[in-house]
Design an enzyme around this catalytic site. Structure first.
Site, PDB file in Angstrom:
ATOM      1  N   PRO A   9      10.800  56.914  71.069  1.00 44.20           N
ATOM      2  CA  PRO A   9      11.691  56.572  69.962  1.00 44.20           C
ATOM      3  C   PRO A   9      12.701  57.656  69.618  1.00 44.20           C
ATOM      4  O   PRO A   9      12.393  58.845  69.632  1.00 44.20           O
ATOM      5  CB  PRO A   9      10.731  56.341  68.781  1.00 44.20           C
ATOM      6  CG  PRO A   9       9.454  56.990  69.167  1.00 44.20           C
ATOM      7  CD  PRO A   9       9.379  56.905  70.663  1.00 44.20           C
ATOM      8  N   ASN A  10      13.883  57.190  69.310  1.00 40.05           N
ATOM      9  CA  ASN A  10      15.004  58.007  68.827  1.00 40.05           C
ATOM     10  C   ASN A  10      15.672  58.859  69.907  1.00 40.05           C
ATOM     11  O   ASN A  10      16.689  59.497  69.647  1.00 40.05           O
ATOM     12  CB  ASN A  10      14.583  58.900  67.643  1.00 40.05           C
ATOM     13  CG  ASN A  10      14.097  58.077  66.475  1.00 40.05           C
ATOM     14  OD1 ASN A  10      14.807  57.194  66.010  1.00 40.05           O
ATOM     15  ND2 ASN A  10      12.881  58.312  66.012  1.00 40.05           N
ATOM     16  N   ARG A  17      21.675  62.890  67.094  1.00 39.02           N
ATOM     17  CA  ARG A  17      20.472  63.249  66.360  1.00 39.02           C
ATOM     18  C   ARG A  17      20.242  64.759  66.372  1.00 39.02           C
ATOM     19  O   ARG A  17      20.081  65.347  67.448  1.00 39.02           O
ATOM     20  CB  ARG A  17      19.346  62.533  67.102  1.00 39.02           C
ATOM     21  CG  ARG A  17      18.005  62.908  66.722  1.00 39.02           C
ATOM     22  CD  ARG A  17      16.996  62.367  67.693  1.00 39.02           C
ATOM     23  NE  ARG A  17      15.712  62.543  67.070  1.00 39.02           N
ATOM     24  CZ  ARG A  17      14.578  62.615  67.715  1.00 39.02           C
ATOM     25  NH1 ARG A  17      14.554  62.479  69.020  1.00 39.02           N
ATOM     26  NH2 ARG A  17      13.472  62.798  67.073  1.00 39.02           N
ATOM     27  N   TYR A  22      18.123  69.258  69.421  1.00 39.02           N
ATOM     28  CA  TYR A  22      18.048  68.493  70.667  1.00 39.02           C
ATOM     29  C   TYR A  22      19.306  68.603  71.533  1.00 39.02           C
ATOM     30  O   TYR A  22      19.351  68.017  72.613  1.00 39.02           O
ATOM     31  CB  TYR A  22      17.763  67.014  70.344  1.00 39.02           C
ATOM     32  CG  TYR A  22      16.455  66.824  69.592  1.00 39.02           C
ATOM     33  CD1 TYR A  22      15.238  67.174  70.175  1.00 39.02           C
ATOM     34  CD2 TYR A  22      16.428  66.311  68.293  1.00 39.02           C
ATOM     35  CE1 TYR A  22      14.044  67.020  69.489  1.00 39.02           C
ATOM     36  CE2 TYR A  22      15.234  66.148  67.603  1.00 39.02           C
ATOM     37  CZ  TYR A  22      14.051  66.507  68.210  1.00 39.02           C
ATOM     38  OH  TYR A  22      12.856  66.350  67.528  1.00 39.02           O
ATOM     39  N   ASN A  73       8.505  61.464  77.877  1.00 40.37           N
ATOM     40  CA  ASN A  73       8.718  62.121  76.588  1.00 40.37           C
ATOM     41  C   ASN A  73       8.386  61.065  75.535  1.00 40.37           C
ATOM     42  O   ASN A  73       9.227  60.219  75.208  1.00 40.37           O
ATOM     43  CB  ASN A  73      10.162  62.608  76.438  1.00 40.37           C
ATOM     44  CG  ASN A  73      10.359  63.350  75.114  1.00 40.37           C
ATOM     45  OD1 ASN A  73       9.494  63.294  74.229  1.00 40.37           O
ATOM     46  ND2 ASN A  73      11.476  64.033  74.981  1.00 40.37           N
ATOM     47  N   ALA A  76       8.128  61.011  68.977  1.00 39.40           N
ATOM     48  CA  ALA A  76       7.215  61.134  67.822  1.00 39.40           C
ATOM     49  C   ALA A  76       5.829  60.548  68.103  1.00 39.40           C
ATOM     50  O   ALA A  76       4.840  60.974  67.490  1.00 39.40           O
ATOM     51  CB  ALA A  76       7.826  60.462  66.600  1.00 39.40           C
ATOM     52  N   GLU A  97       4.469  65.557  80.907  1.00 36.26           N
ATOM     53  CA  GLU A  97       5.028  65.374  79.562  1.00 36.26           C
ATOM     54  C   GLU A  97       6.204  66.332  79.385  1.00 36.26           C
ATOM     55  O   GLU A  97       6.105  67.505  79.731  1.00 36.26           O
ATOM     56  CB  GLU A  97       3.916  65.713  78.564  1.00 36.26           C
ATOM     57  CG  GLU A  97       4.323  65.740  77.134  1.00 36.26           C
ATOM     58  CD  GLU A  97       3.243  66.386  76.242  1.00 36.26           C
ATOM     59  OE1 GLU A  97       2.551  67.323  76.680  1.00 36.26           O
ATOM     60  OE2 GLU A  97       3.116  65.948  75.100  1.00 36.26           O
ATOM     61  N   HIS A  99       9.155  67.700  76.503  1.00 36.91           N
ATOM     62  CA  HIS A  99       9.760  67.741  75.168  1.00 36.91           C
ATOM     63  C   HIS A  99      10.995  68.623  75.237  1.00 36.91           C
ATOM     64  O   HIS A  99      10.927  69.743  75.772  1.00 36.91           O
ATOM     65  CB  HIS A  99       8.781  68.264  74.122  1.00 36.91           C
ATOM     66  CG  HIS A  99       7.597  67.377  73.978  1.00 36.91           C
ATOM     67  ND1 HIS A  99       7.683  66.161  73.344  1.00 36.91           N
ATOM     68  CD2 HIS A  99       6.340  67.481  74.459  1.00 36.91           C
ATOM     69  CE1 HIS A  99       6.509  65.562  73.421  1.00 36.91           C
ATOM     70  NE2 HIS A  99       5.686  66.331  74.094  1.00 36.91           N
ATOM     71  N   SER A 101      12.582  69.975  72.689  1.00 37.13           N
ATOM     72  CA  SER A 101      12.341  71.120  71.801  1.00 37.13           C
ATOM     73  C   SER A 101      10.969  71.711  72.109  1.00 37.13           C
ATOM     74  O   SER A 101      10.151  71.095  72.810  1.00 37.13           O
ATOM     75  CB  SER A 101      12.421  70.673  70.342  1.00 37.13           C
ATOM     76  OG  SER A 101      11.366  69.771  70.051  1.00 37.13           O
ATOM     77  N   ARG A 106       7.115  74.359  66.255  1.00 37.37           N
ATOM     78  CA  ARG A 106       7.687  73.555  65.161  1.00 37.37           C
ATOM     79  C   ARG A 106       6.603  73.268  64.106  1.00 37.37           C
ATOM     80  O   ARG A 106       5.629  73.984  64.012  1.00 37.37           O
ATOM     81  CB  ARG A 106       8.328  72.290  65.750  1.00 37.37           C
ATOM     82  CG  ARG A 106       9.546  72.630  66.631  1.00 37.37           C
ATOM     83  CD  ARG A 106      10.266  71.404  67.125  1.00 37.37           C
ATOM     84  NE  ARG A 106      10.772  70.596  66.020  1.00 37.37           N
ATOM     85  CZ  ARG A 106      11.261  69.368  66.158  1.00 37.37           C
ATOM     86  NH1 ARG A 106      11.310  68.816  67.367  1.00 37.37           N
ATOM     87  NH2 ARG A 106      11.693  68.696  65.108  1.00 37.37           N
TER      88      ARG A 106
HETATM   89  C1  DQA Z   1      10.475  65.533  70.981  1.00 36.81           C
HETATM   90  C2  DQA Z   1       9.650  66.279  69.917  1.00 36.81           C
HETATM   91  C3  DQA Z   1       8.988  65.308  68.967  1.00 36.81           C
HETATM   92  O1  DQA Z   1       8.225  66.009  67.974  1.00 36.81           O
HETATM   93  C4  DQA Z   1      10.030  64.473  68.252  1.00 36.81           C
HETATM   94  O2  DQA Z   1       9.412  63.515  67.413  1.00 36.81           O
HETATM   95  C5  DQA Z   1      10.988  63.831  69.185  1.00 36.81           C
HETATM   96  C6  DQA Z   1      11.477  64.584  70.346  1.00 36.81           C
HETATM   97  C7  DQA Z   1      11.257  66.491  71.900  1.00 36.81           C
HETATM   98  O3  DQA Z   1      11.727  66.016  72.921  1.00 36.81           O
HETATM   99  O4  DQA Z   1      11.404  67.664  71.575  1.00 36.81           O
HETATM  100  O5  DQA Z   1      11.449  62.724  68.954  1.00 36.81           O
HETATM  101  O6  DQA Z   1       9.579  64.787  71.800  1.00 36.81           O
END
Ligand code: DQA
Length: 149
Positions: A9-10, A17, A22, A73, A76, A97, A99, A101, A106
């Site tokens: 998501p997102n 964003r 990011y 990825n 959330a 996996e 990410h 960030s 965090r």
């Molecule tokens: C994320 C880190 C997650 O905590 C966050 O909710 C994301 C992006 C990252 O790619 O750093 O949506 O997965």
């Protein structure tokens, strides 16, 4: 070799964003990087993005028998989804996996990753390059596994 890249998501909002976290590159740039990396390695790739947990579970399940590995990825859902963890365990494909960030630096609620428990590697804090690193890692892992069997 065929890989499935799954984004949660997102991530379709990349570029808009929270660019300080990011980056400024958009989702199309991420797709292009993944396709270029795979093309250079002679890997077939499909890329999916969903804002829905069940759709991500469906994508993982449908990878069985069709792909050699998964880059994911879960965004959330990383921090909440036992369903995604269970789906990765169910198919048993090598998964990495990613990410963008560094979730280890965090908020405390981002420091737990359920899918990590079913992944051979976690790459974080490398920006979009983390996807390139994940593809290269999986590619050599899968090649080594198939040459030793
Ligand atoms: C994320 C880190 C997650 O905590 C966050 O909710 C994301 C992006 C990252 O790619 O750093 O949506 O997965």
């Amino acid at each position: 070799m065929k890989l499935l890249v799954i984004n949660g998501p997102n991530l379709n909002m990349l570029g808009i964003r929270e660019p300080a976290l990011y980056g400024k590159a958009d989702y199309k740039a991420l797709e292009a990087l993944v396709r270029e990396t795979c093309h250079a390695q002679g890997i077939d790739v499909d890329i999916v993005q969903s804002n829905h947990e069940g759709a991500i579970v469906d994508a993982i399940q449908s990878a069985l028998g069709r792909y050699d590995g998964i880059v994911i990825n879960p965004a959330a859902y990383t921090h909440t989804s036992i369903a995604i963890l269970d789906a990765l365990k169910a198919v048993g494909l090598p998964a990495v996996e990613v990410h963008i960030s560094d979730i280890s630096r965090r908020e405390p609620f981002r420091q737990l990753s359920y899918p990590a428990l079913a992944c051979v590697k976690s790459i974080m804090g490398q920006g979009l390059d983390g996807y390139r690193q994940a593809i290269l890692f999986l590619s050599s892992l899968i090649q080594n596994t198939s040459s030793s069997t």
